[in-house]
Motif scaffolding. Structure first.
Motif, PDB file in Angstrom:
ATOM      1  N   SER A   1       0.820   5.153   5.177  1.00 36.18           N
ATOM      2  CA  SER A   1       0.742   3.892   6.267  1.00 36.18           C
ATOM      3  C   SER A   1      -0.487   2.955   5.743  1.00 36.18           C
ATOM      4  CB  SER A   1      -0.856   4.828   6.982  1.00 36.18           C
ATOM      5  OG  SER A   1      -0.443   6.165   7.175  1.00 36.18           O
ATOM      6  N   LEU A   2      -0.251   2.190   5.206  1.00 37.48           N
ATOM      7  CA  LEU A   2      -0.858   0.894   5.058  1.00 37.48           C
ATOM      8  C   LEU A   2       0.119  -0.358   4.396  1.00 37.48           C
ATOM      9  CD1 LEU A   2      -4.853   1.057   4.246  1.00 37.48           C
ATOM     10  CD2 LEU A   2      -3.877   0.536   6.425  1.00 37.48           C
ATOM     11  N   ILE A   3       1.148   0.733   4.114  1.00 41.59           N
ATOM     12  CA  ILE A   3       2.358  -0.777   3.815  1.00 41.59           C
ATOM     13  C   ILE A   3       2.148  -1.465   4.770  1.00 41.59           C
ATOM     14  CG2 ILE A   3       4.178   0.967   4.198  1.00 41.59           C
ATOM     15  CD1 ILE A   3       5.559   0.703   1.456  1.00 41.59           C
ATOM     16  N   GLY A   4       1.782  -1.131   5.649  1.00 41.46           N
ATOM     17  CA  GLY A   4       2.548  -2.128   6.886  1.00 41.46           C
ATOM     18  C   GLY A   4       1.515  -3.338   7.221  1.00 41.46           C
ATOM     19  N   ASP A   5       0.535  -3.195   6.915  1.00 39.95           N
ATOM     20  CA  ASP A   5      -0.611  -3.838   6.558  1.00 39.95           C
ATOM     21  C   ASP A   5      -0.239  -4.584   5.652  1.00 39.95           C
ATOM     22  OD1 ASP A   5      -2.355  -4.137   8.465  1.00 39.95           O
ATOM     23  OD2 ASP A   5      -4.184  -3.283   7.621  1.00 39.95           O
ATOM     24  N   GLY A   6      -0.011  -3.949   4.962  1.00 44.43           N
ATOM     25  CA  GLY A   6      -0.046  -4.767   3.223  1.00 44.43           C
ATOM     26  C   GLY A   6       0.978  -5.516   3.252  1.00 44.43           C
ATOM     27  N   LEU A   7       2.509  -5.507   4.388  1.00 48.86           N
ATOM     28  CA  LEU A   7       3.001  -6.001   3.808  1.00 48.86           C
ATOM     29  C   LEU A   7       3.049  -7.168   5.089  1.00 48.86           C
ATOM     30  CD1 LEU A   7       6.843  -3.835   4.138  1.00 48.86           C
ATOM     31  CD2 LEU A   7       5.753  -5.463   1.887  1.00 48.86           C
TER      32      LEU A   7
END
Lengths: 252, 271
Positions: free
Chosen positions: B39-45
């Motif tokens: 889920s946090l890949i969106g935040d990271g990117l």
């Protein structure tokens, strides 16, 4: 003479720079029912992951149905039931039917594949495992035994000639476990399906399998139960009692 | 002013069209990345997007041109770190994310601090979306949805159980690569809708809304898409009518749908 389903020669597998398997050589004939046993950390799961192409070997040769494993395309001839039932995401929003249908992916681009064939295959797999009545239920709503049946249905949906199961009975209650072993025996004897069963359940493997493969980083023993019962390999690893239990209960 | 009158304005038409397309890809990909516990890949990117927008502004290059390749490379770096360097998925996202933020802050400070342009990217302004950006959003959205549909069974199989998918002959490395590339493209497009700060909300909220009430994987995708599209449309109209920031209103509308779905499920479980 039955053809070799699996041929393994000098297989070596490494993990984190350490040899997990060395010098593994054996063949599996069509119609064999093999109990794959060994102590914890002996490399049983790594061995089947090498056979299935999940882990790349560090050396040696694997052939499936006469083809080099690295070039093998006919994965629909192989069914696989992984070990980690407990790691299933209970919130996964898929129905039993959707999960079972995933097994068809190995056949997706085969000629003759159609929507009708797709639905018939799902129906057959659900019927065989006696789970047609829960086909619309979500996987997370099922008991451990029911989830295991769903995964088995996914593994056999293509009517594979070889089924590899990694400790399949751990989540099952004794009654379901017996039904499960009876189903495997039926597939092996009536449909000539080759089975490799990784298990810690050494007490009951003798009731089902006709061959034993004992690994401890290397092949310690591979052969029939009769040969095994007259050898000392098992006592060295598991003690005298386990050998007595297996040989006493072996039916073949 | 009525809703039909709003629709006569070109900037609202563009906002609605690009918003709907982007909502569709966010909601579809969101279901996949939430189920894969990424889920946090969106935040990271999104944090990388911040750094690359700052770079684009500092170099006076149109930010989208520089953001897309940088975010693509970063998404592949996350994947490589997870696969090869044995870094856990969330840690890999954390590493790339913090580099993005750190780079952005340094570049912004070298460019004389956070200026209006950078703020507009941080919080988004879908009402200011240009004709070219709308066309680009449509094209990229169609590509993303097309690729997901083409690989639908492979993606579902890997999402449920990667090991068994590999044993079925699926090229899991290739599909994983495709999935992170699609996520990278989606994140860059979403920047215009809700802003860098709220990108992950548009990826996660519709998916977790769907999981409350869906009865299967396909229905999860449909419910996620419907709530996401409705949130964008309602969010745009509400924000104009009540004079609120559009991106934040879209996210809160999404949250409203999540709450409604959650309460529906609670009601079903108890009665």
């Amino acid at each position: 003479m039955p053809m070799n389903v699996i041929e393994i020669e000098n297989l070596r597998s490494r993990y984190n720079g350490i040899d997990v398997l060395e010098d593994i050589t054996f063949n599996v004939s069509g119609g064999d029912y093999i109990g794959l046993v060994g102590p914890n950390g002996s490399g049983k799961t790594t061995l089947i992951k090498n056979i299935l192409g999940i882990v790349r070997p560090a050396g040696g040769q694997i052939r499936l149905f006469g083809h080099k494993q690295s070039a093998f395309q006919e994965w629909f001839r192989v069914g696989y039931l992984p070990q980690r039932l407990s790691s299933l995401n209970p919130g996964f929003p898929s129905t039993v039917e959707e999960i079972v249908a995933l097994g068809l992916i190995a056949k997706r681009r085969m000629p003759g594949y159609s929507s009708k064939a797709h639905h018939d295959a799902i129906d057959r797999a659900l019927d065989l495992l006696n789970i047609s009545d829960i086909r619309k239920k979500k996987i997370g709503e099922l008991s451990g035994g029911q989830q295991q049946r769903v995964l088995i249905a996914r593994a056999i949906i293509n009517e594979p000639e070889l089924i590899i199961l990694d400790e399949p009975a751990t989540a099952l209650d004794p009654e379901t476990r017996e039904q499960f072993y009876a189903m495997l025996k039926h597939l092996n004897r009536q449909r000539n399906v080759t089975i490799i069963l990784v298990t810690h359940d050494i007490g009951s493997i003798g009731q089902h399998a006709n061959k034993l493969l004992l690994v401890d980083r290397r092949v310690v023993f591979y052969g029939s139960f009769d040969d095994f019962c007259s050898s000392t390999h098992m006592t060295d690893l598991f003690g005298t009692h386990s050998q007595h239990v297996i040989c006493h209960r072996h039916e073949f | 002013m009525g809703f039909m009158e709003y629709l006569q304005y070109g900037f609202i038409q563009r906002a609605l069209i690009s918003g709907v397309f982007i909502a569709l890809i966010c909601s579809t990909l969101g279901v996949l990345i939430v189920l894969r516990r990424l889920s946090l890949i969106g935040d990271g990117l999104a944090h990388v997007t911040f750094g690359s927008v700052a770079l684009g502004l500092a170099l006076r290059i149109y930010p989208l041109f520089i953001t897309l390749p940088i975010v693509l490379v970063s998404s592949l770096a996350i994947l490589k770190m997870t696969q090869r360097a044995r870094v856990m998925g969330d840690a890999a996202i954390g590493v790339v994310s913090s580099i993005g933020i750190a780079g952005g802050v340094i570049l912004a400070s070298m460019a004389g601090g956070f200026n209006v342009d950078l703020f507009s990217y941080l919080f988004g302004n879908i009402l200011a979306i240009s004709r070219e950006e709308t066309i680009l959003s449509i094209i990229l959205s169609v590509i993303v949805v097309g690729v997901i549909l083409y690989y639908y069974h492979e993606i579902l199989s890997i999402t449920f159980d990667e090991e068994s998918a590999k044993a079925s002959g699926i090229k899991t490395d290739r599909i994983n690569k495709i999935l992170v590339i699609l996520t990278a493209v989606t994140v860059v497009l979403t920047m215009n809708v809700v802003g860098i700060m709220l990108i992950s909300a548009l990826l996660i909220l519709p998916a977790v809304t769907a999981f409350q009430i869906a009865r299967g994987f396909k229905s999860s995708l449909v419910i996620s898409a419907v709530t996401s599209v409705l949130s964008v449309i309602l969010g745009i109209f509400i924000s104009i009518a009540v004079n609120l920031p559009t991106g934040a209103t879209i996210v809160l509308t999404n949250f409203f749908f999540f709450t409604a779905a959650f309460l529906t499920r609670l009601g079903k479980d108890h009665f």
